[in-house]
Motif scaffolding. Structure first.
Motif, short mmCIF file in Angstrom:
data_model
loop_
_atom_site.label_atom_id
_atom_site.label_comp_id
_atom_site.label_asym_id
_atom_site.label_seq_id
_atom_site.Cartn_x
_atom_site.Cartn_y
_atom_site.Cartn_z
N ASP A 82 33.08 25.84 10.94
CA ASP A 82 34.33 25.88 11.72
C ASP A 82 34.06 26.31 13.16
OD1 ASP A 82 35.83 25.07 9.54
OD2 ASP A 82 36.34 27.12 8.94
N HIS A 83 33.13 27.23 13.34
CA HIS A 83 32.78 27.67 14.69
C HIS A 83 32.20 26.52 15.50
CE1 HIS A 83 31.35 30.16 17.95
NE2 HIS A 83 30.13 29.67 17.77
N GLU A 84 31.31 25.76 14.90
CA GLU A 84 30.73 24.61 15.58
C GLU A 84 31.80 23.57 15.92
OE1 GLU A 84 27.68 24.30 16.75
OE2 GLU A 84 27.23 26.29 16.00
N SER A 138 44.70 29.37 16.09
CA SER A 138 44.01 29.67 14.83
C SER A 138 42.60 30.20 15.10
CB SER A 138 43.94 28.41 13.97
OG SER A 138 43.17 28.62 12.83
N ALA A 139 41.88 29.57 15.99
CA ALA A 139 40.52 30.01 16.30
C ALA A 139 40.52 31.40 16.92
CB ALA A 139 39.86 29.01 17.26
N VAL A 140 41.47 31.66 17.81
CA VAL A 140 41.55 32.99 18.44
C VAL A 140 41.96 34.04 17.42
CG1 VAL A 140 42.81 34.36 20.16
CG2 VAL A 140 41.94 32.10 20.75
N ALA A 141 42.90 33.71 16.54
CA ALA A 141 43.33 34.66 15.51
C ALA A 141 42.17 35.02 14.59
CB ALA A 141 44.49 34.08 14.71
N TRP A 142 41.40 34.03 14.16
CA TRP A 142 40.25 34.31 13.31
C TRP A 142 39.22 35.14 14.06
CZ3 TRP A 142 40.30 34.42 8.41
CH2 TRP A 142 41.07 33.53 7.67
N SER A 143 39.09 34.93 15.35
CA SER A 143 38.11 35.70 16.11
C SER A 143 38.53 37.16 16.24
CB SER A 143 37.89 35.09 17.50
OG SER A 143 39.01 35.28 18.31
#
Length: 80
Positions: free
Chosen positions: A37-39, A23-28
């Motif tokens: 969310d980044h923190e 999820s984090a990579v997809a949003w990036s």
């Protein structure tokens, strides 16, 4: 003061689910992420997993682009 390399060992020891990492990579890839969310990601995600997911995501993106271009060329749509 911590031992040399201790920060890296702590970061690699982080436990986040594969879903959270993807999820984090997809949003990036979209370039959109809320600060909170980044923190949260920075505190939980394992950097090694993020790198692996990023490389796999980029490879998948390139593969999809190649397949779409081949499909467009073979279908005759591009020969207008």
């Amino acid at each position: 003061m911590s031992a040399p390399g201790q920060d890296l060992k702590d970061a690699v020891g982080r436990k986040a689910s594969i879903g959270q990492t993807i999820s984090a990579v997809a949003w990036s890839f979209f370039g959109v992420r809320r600060g909170r969310d980044h923190e949260n990601d920075m505190a939980k995600l394992n950097p090694v997993h993020v790198i692996i997911a990023g490389v796999l995501g980029a490879a998948l993106f390139v593969l999809v682009l190649v397949l779409v271009v081949r499909w467009v060329i073979s279908s005759g749509v591009a020969a207008a």
